[in-house]
Design an enzyme around this catalytic site. Structure first.
Site, short mmCIF file in Angstrom:
data_model
loop_
_atom_site.label_atom_id
_atom_site.label_comp_id
_atom_site.label_asym_id
_atom_site.label_seq_id
_atom_site.Cartn_x
_atom_site.Cartn_y
_atom_site.Cartn_z
NE ARG A 88 -0.33 0.15 5.02
CZ ARG A 88 0.69 1.00 5.48
NH1 ARG A 88 1.04 1.88 4.68
NH2 ARG A 88 1.24 0.78 6.69
CB THR A 93 0.12 2.33 10.33
OG1 THR A 93 -1.05 3.02 11.38
CG2 THR A 93 -0.57 1.05 9.56
CB ALA A 160 -3.51 5.52 10.01
CG MET A 161 -7.41 6.71 5.74
SD MET A 161 -8.30 7.68 4.66
CE MET A 161 -9.81 7.89 5.85
CB CYS A 191 2.07 8.07 9.24
SG CYS A 191 0.22 7.40 9.54
#
Length: 234
Positions: A88, A93, A160-161, A191
């Site tokens: 990703r 994270t 978080a993303m 992050c």
């Protein structure tokens, strides 16, 4: 365009097992799109929204720095945690019990072909969900995810993303801290952003525990409205 989204609750599931599960769905969807284009067919693609809680795990995105994991392999084992380098976007994270981890596997050709808009709408679904608990959250310029008190010395991240996309098909997603053990974040530079704290919904509300299913229901309601999706529960 197929705007139906199949919601699947996977319960508590190992990270690698869930990642493989995501990859299989992702590959099937991408392969179908390639086949449709090659053969001139219009077989509709399916959309999914997976929800899961992981045992303690740290994941590092493809653009991340392994130095942001601050503990050794031996210390990881002592904390019953695992570590994976994954495909990703984003840096490092933590996932663990008490988080709502959501993995939308969507064919954006069914919605809109704009990754930036996709991320902003995911953030908006979280922001609207938190507002139902009286929390004012927001985006931080240049930093994907959802934050509190942006622009102050007390800025802290609550969600978080990090996503992957190919041929407008998405995978990976977000982790919203609801009842998470925030001590596990002390072992990383979350992050890859130094000097920023993390928080969770129960800490902000001063409650011992918040019902995860209730939060998920609110989040799905906002997701459905923002994406104009039709939810189908498995």
């Amino acid at each position: 365009m197929n705007k139906e989204v199949e919601v699947r609750n996977l319960g508590i599931k190992d990270y690698k097992e869930t990642w493989d599960y995501q990859e299989n769905i992702f590959k099937e969807t991408v392969d179908l799109k390639i086949k449709n284009r090659r053969e001139g067919t219009e077989i509709p693609t399916r959309n999914y929204f997976l929800f899961v809680e992981h045992p303690h795990v740290y994941t590092l995105g493809k653009s991340g720095d392994a130095e942001n994991l601050l503990i050794s392999e031996k210390e990881l084992k002592a904390k019953n945690a695992t570590f994976y380098k994954i495909n990703r976007g984003g840096d490092i994270t933590y996932h663990g019990p008490g988080q709502i981890v959501g993995y939308p596997i969507l064919d954006l050709d069914n919605f809109f072909t704009d990754i930036h808009k996709y991320l902003r709408l995911l953030e908006e679904a979280v922001i609207l969900t938190l507002s139902e608990y009286g929390l004012k959250s927001e985006r931080s310029p240049g930093e994907t995810g959802v934050w509190l008190d942006v622009g102050t010395p007390f800025a802290r991240k609550i969600c978080a993303m990090g996503v992957r996309a190919s041929r407008w098909v998405t995978m990976h997603g977000f982790a919203l801290n609801v009842n998470a053990d925030l001590g596990y974040f002390d072992n990383i530079i979350p992050c890859g952003i130094k000097g920023k704290a993390v928080t969770s919904l129960n800490v902000e509300l001063g409650q011992k525990e918040i019902n995860l299913e209730e939060v998920q229901e609110k989040l799905l309601k906002h997701f459905q409205e923002l994406f104009q999706a039709e939810l189908k529960y498995q």
